[in-house]
Design a protein around this motif. Sequence first.
Motif, mmCIF file in Angstrom:
data_model
loop_
_atom_site.group_PDB
_atom_site.id
_atom_site.type_symbol
_atom_site.label_atom_id
_atom_site.label_comp_id
_atom_site.label_asym_id
_atom_site.label_seq_id
_atom_site.Cartn_x
_atom_site.Cartn_y
_atom_site.Cartn_z
ATOM 1 N N LEU A 23 0.556 1.469 12.375
ATOM 2 C CA LEU A 23 1.563 0.513 11.924
ATOM 3 C C LEU A 23 2.222 0.972 10.632
ATOM 4 N N LEU A 24 1.431 1.515 9.715
ATOM 5 C CA LEU A 24 1.979 1.999 8.444
ATOM 6 C C LEU A 24 2.972 3.133 8.685
ATOM 7 N N SER A 25 2.627 4.034 9.569
ATOM 8 C CA SER A 25 3.515 5.152 9.877
ATOM 9 C C SER A 25 4.799 4.660 10.531
ATOM 10 N N GLU A 37 6.214 1.741 10.270
ATOM 11 C CA GLU A 37 7.036 0.916 9.381
ATOM 12 C C GLU A 37 7.639 1.691 8.218
ATOM 13 N N THR A 38 6.982 2.770 7.803
ATOM 14 C CA THR A 38 7.438 3.469 6.594
ATOM 15 C C THR A 38 7.831 4.922 6.818
ATOM 16 N N GLY A 39 7.386 5.523 7.924
ATOM 17 C CA GLY A 39 7.661 6.934 8.148
ATOM 18 C C GLY A 39 6.715 7.856 7.408
ATOM 19 N N LEU A 40 5.702 7.301 6.745
ATOM 20 C CA LEU A 40 4.738 8.130 6.026
ATOM 21 C C LEU A 40 3.949 8.990 7.007
ATOM 22 N N PRO A 41 3.869 10.294 6.765
ATOM 23 C CA PRO A 41 3.052 11.147 7.641
ATOM 24 C C PRO A 41 1.582 10.740 7.591
ATOM 25 N N ILE A 42 1.000 10.498 8.761
ATOM 26 C CA ILE A 42 -0.390 10.064 8.841
ATOM 27 C C ILE A 42 -1.105 10.836 9.943
ATOM 28 N N VAL A 43 -2.317 11.285 9.619
ATOM 29 C CA VAL A 43 -3.191 11.921 10.600
ATOM 30 C C VAL A 43 -4.515 11.168 10.591
ATOM 31 N N GLY A 44 -5.037 10.870 11.766
ATOM 32 C CA GLY A 44 -6.283 10.125 11.859
ATOM 33 C C GLY A 44 -7.438 10.964 12.356
ATOM 34 N N GLY A 82 0.815 -1.202 0.000
ATOM 35 C CA GLY A 82 0.000 0.000 0.000
ATOM 36 C C GLY A 82 0.851 1.255 0.000
ATOM 37 N N TYR A 83 1.915 1.227 0.791
ATOM 38 C CA TYR A 83 2.825 2.377 0.850
ATOM 39 C C TYR A 83 3.433 2.651 -0.522
#
Length: 320
Positions: free
Chosen positions: A112-114, A116-123, A86-87
């Motif tokens: 978990l995605l953030s 593992e990958t460092g992708l910026p995520i806001v929920g 997905g990343y």
Amino acid sequence: MLKSIAVMTSGGDSPGMNAAARAVVRTALYEGVEVWGINNGYHGLLEEDMFKMESKNVGDIIQRGGTFLGTARCKRWKTPEGRMMGYQHLVDRGIQGLCVIGGDGSLRGASLLSEETGLPIVGLPGTIDNDVWGSDYTIGCDTAANTIIDAINKLRDTASAHRRVIVLEVMGRNSGWLATVAGISGGAEYILIPEEKYDLDAICSDMKAAYDAGKRYILVVLAEGAGNAQEVGSFIAEKTGIDTRVSVLGHIQRGGSPTVIDRVRASQLGEQAALALISGLSDIVFGFSKGHVVTINLHDAVTNKKKLDPEYTHLAKVLF
């Protein structure tokens, strides 16, 4: 400052998700940032089912229940390999950040995605159960509670006409928030929730005494995690001899046009999420505390269990 972000809705749908997604999209576009919509949650991300959005894509949706982006369960997302796929799909399109609108499980997948990958995520907390830690409010909980109240108002009429006990089962596998607030505002005699033990034998004795004293009807609101409505209803009927009926609302609680509160608060959260993501912030959830928008650490939000406000359970006992 990020130049391209994506937004998705995930997990169980809740009224107000459309308002939140709309606010994310239009805020990002207002700031000159590219926005992608991901259809059907994490499943759509893995299937590369996404599209570049314009303002018109979120027109005529704020009043609609459900989610125009769709949502789906996705077992593959629970694996590191699935999340990495997905990343990569996001990276391939130049997407630099992701806004996830969903409940506890969806936010856990985002965390978990953030990690593992460092992708910026806001929920954003989108669930009718209002069970996300750190926030007094989750998108859709007000509409769902009002849907239950509408059912209680109607059930009271027929219960009174026939002198029946009505057992109403509402959603809430692990949280009794919906049952509690709906039971309090609907005037239910008993509220059964997973957070508190109850003695059904004692309840039946109280019911019998109340009917012998002339009471015309009794309403019991039962959270699904606190017992099976059919079994509870059968037990009450056998123990008391009172005509008892069971009503299970089911998925009707998830639908319907969102209330003013859900539209406005979801819009506020969506705007703040977009601005935070664009500025490079990550690993946060936006929620409400005492009427104000607050930020919650994403890891804390998914690892801590939210407890039901004891003032609600106390009030329910006082008003019985």
